[in-house]
Design a protein around this motif. Structure first.
Motif: not given
Lengths: 327, 293, 433
Positions: C44-56, C73-76
């Motif tokens: 299980e890994i976590t992927y950190a981002i900041w732009d909600e527009n790009q989430k899809p 399993k990747v958790t955003v």
């Protein structure tokens, strides 16, 4: 807050006949009848206070102690401290931003404190005999206190907008050409303070209203009988008896005023041309700790904030004897 | 200040002359004028927010300002719901708030009671220590608290989000102030009946503390609902973002769309404002008790 | 990515770059980074981002990734930009960074220098990542002390956006790819004079929150530099740099651009979007916003005008990085490699969220919004782009830029004086690194 150093409670010294029935605390003989009830609390206070004390020590006091230590170190960007003695403090003392931040914080606090006299007027009006719709008015005045700061900042930014804001349009009607309020040094601090006042006014109104309600009507009657004028009654009955409430509101306002950050940040943002001239003490801390990554220096700022707020609060408690009257 | 205003402090008192009373009623008109004007100023930003949220962007940027948007743009709200997982964030906010509030009610009332009515060594010093944390801005605690929560293995847990916030100096102080004012006789009667201090606390003291507990609830709910940074930092799951943070993301995403931003901010505040309006009497009575007395 | 610009202060020259080749040297075999996980790995890994527009688009990436790696399993972890780096810093202190996360130019050296990032050297050697597929300037941006730390995700360059309707109203010829500074300033000045009664300005750009779409470009166009190639000294006292700053001070003084205060109250994108400014210096991050503008039919883009010395735009892009302390490094590497792949980046392009870094996938992004002529951003990247200025503590001197430069742009103090003070203060910060 006033009761903190008030004289002992009325109940002190009353012998408690209940001591015999207290379930076997492992402690202490009753010293004598006078204070025996207290002595018999035994280990119970531990049960009551320990959870809070543990939390406070672990999550608050220990971090303060750590911060105190870090203020004498230089931090690597992500931990790793080197002892540098008082260097951070020396640097801070020579940093012109500190003076600006202190002055800004004081100005902000002073402007927000202006809300107290305003709140006194509002509270007096609300408690007039025969006054109707008081619940409605109180809701109006209290709403800003309830509102979410991030959300409220957005609408204030629009109101204060230099080109399209309604405030400048209103000023234009009377021939004043308003500035870009939240982006011009000087004006920005006023704008932030006004929003601060707007937010906290309702709280003061509520506390002062409660204070007014607690003034015994007999005092007014007595004053009336003595032929005191309305103004005289206000001065010699209302004002003195309201001082405890005023004191409480003042202490809270000052403590909050010194912690100005969220509002400033939400209204101005960090890329604002006026931010340097408008920054508060906590903004200065945040900027050093999280933007410039100088956490040792930031820790020194935090300690200065703690000292200033501590000193001011202590001073307020000292001074209260001169002007706060307890019925 | 006109003199009429100044007298206002006097509560209704018996024994005033009829003439005076009439003059007072006459001057209430002025009181209404002043209060209504002040109230209008206080409430104007909310009205403006609501109007903006129903306008077009072109109207927001027009000079002179457009006061009534004409055709109401409900689509701005639809857009918020389309772009923001509003309900999900709403429930995150609610659950964080409930945990913190319940935690504070229990811990603060117990500690407040002990500080007010029990005697134990170092009481004054411990109290001073608790109160001293009020003087430090919360940003200072951020990194140390995170490290502690991490050390406890509480990242991404409810405990981690709630932990620092369930301990409150202000809450402890508030409850202490209340318990100080309770007459001894009540407590003693219970003790005579053989109740231990805990039983006294639960059966006698807490039922009396309703308004103060109410005040504490309100203050904690407000603070927790509006708190953005801490939940965001201890939790690394997009689906555990509370509403305040969601709004901040939304606002950070575009600075252009004023109207949709306003719609989002109206929605973020609406739950708490509605709660307040419904509960206003209790909120205000509760807070009034938080002063002195 | 657009937030990069707004967020104040992000800037920096990819100075280090020269010292290393994109393919990294194998001089430090022990620190090559772990290998890629086998396809049957469970993690299980976590992927950190900041732009909600790009989430899809990212959710789609994860779905596609899981076809190959069903057990990972990747958790955003989505954090608003305003809080993103505060959070990352807090996590960095405790060595609890997410396994994979977005990085930008101004911050990469800070994290790399403190051993918080995993070099991608091993992935390059094993062929899982091929740096030659990304613009060279981006590989340089994410390299530090001889190793590359990030796999480029997307990039942005700056172009001149214009509003044809306003040009026509003012009777000014439309901008072309061959414009010079003189053409540009003359047009800006004329338009703001002609359309003053409508409150329309000739040009707007970001002058408070970093110089990516304004003075960084003009400084380069004038032949100056923001930071020296070795990242040790400031270039603000270079006369050419001063000329690059003066362009904006003159535009403000002339009334062709709103003042710094006005641009802070009402952001440049708002001025342009609402038809209150005829020209807008901005990057391809504005595409997503402008395609929803009520004035979108009037918008077009051309290259930035040619300066006294040359044509230039800075290029910046985000990269995905893996935390050095990740507990699931092999799984994280597998995901990192996938995010850098042609397939993943094409998905992002097709969903129109970002201009991908992988060569050959950008056309999908251009095609996602056909009307603005946005291939100009790609051309600019190929023909006239310079790396974004950074150093180890970029944020420290970015703060100085934001503090001092407004005084020059507002005409409060002479440009030379401010530039000299900034250069001195910036040198002092750089000396501390």
């Amino acid at each position: 807050m006033t009761s903190v150093d008030r004289s002992p409670r009325a109940g002190d010294g009353v012998a408690s006949p209940a001591r015999g029935s207290t379930p076997s605390p492992p402690v202490a003989q009753a010293g004598g009848p006078r204070r025996s009830r207290r002595r018999h609390d035994g280990w119970w206070p531990v049960l009551f206070v320990l959870p809070t004390m543990v939390g406070v020590v672990v999550f608050y006091l220990w971090p303060i102690v750590q911060t105190g230590y870090f203020s004498f170190t230089e931090w690597g960007a992500f931990g790793g401290q080197t002892w540098v003695g008082t260097e951070n403090y020396v640097r801070l003392a020579n940093d012109p931003d500190l003076g600006t931040a202190v002055v800004n914080t004081l100005v902000y606090t002073a402007i927000v404190l202006l809300g107290i006299p305003i709140a006194m007027v509002v509270a007096s009006l609300l408690s007039r005999p025969g006054m109707r719709f008081t619940a409605f008015y109180r809701v109006l005045f209290f709403m800003p206190y309830v509102a979410m700061p991030t959300a409220v900042a957005m609408v204030w930014r629009l109101i204060f907008n230099g080109d399209f804001g309604i405030l400048n349009w209103l000023l234009g009607l009377v021939g004043i050409d308003g500035p870009a309020w939240t982006s011009t040094p000087g004006f920005a601090l006023v704008a932030v303070s006004v929003v601060g006042l707007w937010t906290s006014l309702g709280f003061a109104v509520i506390i002062l209203s409660a204070g007014l309600r607690n003034i015994p009507p007999e005092l007014y009657e007595a004053a009336s009988l003595d032929g005191a004028t309305a103004w005289r009654q206000f001065r010699s009955v209302t004002v003195p008896l309201l001082t405890p409430s005023v004191f409480f509101v003042t202490v809270i306002t000052v403590i909050n005023g010194f912690q100005l950050f969220d509002l400033l940040y939400a209204l101005m943002g960090q890329a604002n041309p006026a931010i340097q001239q408008t920054q508060s003490l906590v903004y200065l801390f945040y900027n050093e700790a999280f933007l410039r990554n100088d956490k040792g220096f930031a820790a020194a700022i935090a300690m200065v904030i703690l000292l200033i707020v501590g000193a001011v609060t202590l001073l307020q408690f000292r001074m209260q004897r001169r002007w706060v009257t307890y019925a | 200040m006109p003199e009429a205003t100044l007298t206002a402090g006097a509560p209704p008192a018996a024994g005033r002359t009829r003439a005076r009373r009439t003059s007072r009623h006459g001057s209430n008109v002025w009181a209404h004028v002043l209060l209504a004007t002040g109230g209008l100023v206080m409430v104007f930003p909310f009205v403006w927010q609501l109007l903006t949220s129903l306008s077009t962007n072109a109207q927001v940027m027009s000079v002179p300002p457009v006061f009534w948007p004409g055709e109401l743009q409900w689509g701005n709200y639809a857009e918020v719901f389309a772009k923001l997982p509003f309900l999900q964030e709403f429930w995150v906010s609610v659950s964080i708030t409930v945990v913190r509030t319940v935690g504070q009610l229990v811990l603060c009332s117990m500690a407040g009671y002990a500080f007010a009515r029990m005697r134990f060594p170092l009481r004054g010093m411990l109290l001073a220590l608790v109160l001293s944390i009020l003087m430090v801005p919360s940003q200072v605690y951020l990194i140390p608290q995170y490290q502690i929560v991490n050390g406890l293995g509480w990242l991404n847990t409810v405990a981690g989000i709630a932990a620092p916030g369930i301990f409150s100096a202000f809450g402890t102080f508030l409850m202490m102030q209340f318990f100080r004012g309770v007459p001894d006789s009540l407590e003693e009667a219970a003790r005579l009946d053989g109740a231990n201090p805990f039983q006294v606390f639960v059966r006698v003291m807490l039922p009396l503390a309703g308004p103060s507990l109410g005040a504490l609830t309100i203050i904690t709910v407000l603070w927790s609902w509006n708190d953005l940074l801490w939940p965001l930092i201890v939790s690394t799951r997009a689906e555990s973002m509370p509403l305040a943070a969601g709004i901040a993301t939304f606002a950070g995403r575009t600075t252009t769309d004023y109207t949709v931003m306003m719609a989002a901010s109206v929605l973020a505040m609406a739950p708490i404002l509605l709660l307040f309006v419904v509960m206003q009497r209790r909120v205000i009575d509760g807070l009034a008790h938080s002063g002195l007395k | 990515m657009k937030h990069l610009l707004r967020s104040a202060s992000l800037a920096g020259v990819a100075a280090v770059a020269l010292t290393l080749s994109a393919c990294g040297g194998g001089d430090d075999a022990a620190d090559d980074g772990a290998a890629v996980a086998p396809t049957d790995a469970q993690a299980e890994i976590t992927y950190a981002i900041w732009d909600e527009n790009q989430k899809p688009a990212i959710d789609q990436n994860i779905k596609d990734f899981n076809e190959k790696y069903p057990g990972i399993k990747v958790t955003v972890d989505l954090t608003p930009y305003q809080q993103y780096f505060t959070k990352l810093q807090t996590q960095g202190e405790s060595r609890t960074l997410p396994d994979v996360f977005w990085m930008n130019g101004p911050n990469v050296q800070l994290y790399a220098a403190n051993d918080l990032l995993e070099p991608i050297t091993g992935l390059v050697e094993s062929g899982d990542v091929d740096p030659s597929k990304y613009p060279e300037a981006l590989n340089e941006l994410y390299s530090f002390d001889g190793a590359q730390y990030g796999v480029p995700k997307d990039f942005d360059t700056v172009a001149l956006w214009y509003n044809t309707a306003l040009f026509e109203q003012a009777g000014v010829d439309l901008p072309t790819d061959d414009w010079t500074w003189d053409d540009f300033t003359a047009a800006a000045s004329t338009i703001s004079d002609e359309l003053a009664d409508q409150g329309v300005y000739g040009v707007v750009t970001e002058l408070n929150g970093g110089g990516q779409s304004s003075y960084y470009d003009t400084i380069l166009q004038a032949g100056g530099h923001v930071i020296s190639d070795d990242g040790k000294s400031s270039g603000y006292d270079d006369p050419a740099s001063i000329e690059g700053l003066r362009l904006w001070a003159d535009l403000v003084a002339d009334g062709a651009s709103p003042t710094v205060q006005q641009l802070s109250d009402t952001k440049p994108n708002v001025w342009f979007n609402s038809g209150k400014a005829a020209m807008f210096w901005s990057g391809n991050w504005s595409v997503a916003e402008m395609k929803d503008s009520p004035n979108k039919d009037d918008f077009g883009t051309v290259r930035l005008p040619e300066g006294p010395e040359r044509r230039a735009t800075v290029i910046h892009g985000l990269a995905n990085v893996v935390a050095a302390d990740s507990a699931n490094k092999e799984a994280a590497n597998a995901f990192l490699a996938y995010l850098g792949s042609e397939e993943a980046q094409r998905t992002q392009a097709e969903m129109g969220v970002a201009n991908p870094a992988y060569t050959g996938t950008q056309q999908a992004f251009v095609d996602s919004v056909p009307s603005f002529g946005i291939d100009v951003f790609l051309e600019s990247a190929d023909e006239m782009s310079f790396p974004y200025p950074i150093s180890q503590h970029t944020a420290a001197w970015n703060a100085l830029e934001n503090e001092l430069l407004p005084q020059a742009f507002s005409g409060e103090r002479p440009v030379e004086d401010v530039a000299q003070e900034l250069a001195d203060a910036m040198d002092a910060e750089l000396a501390k690194e």
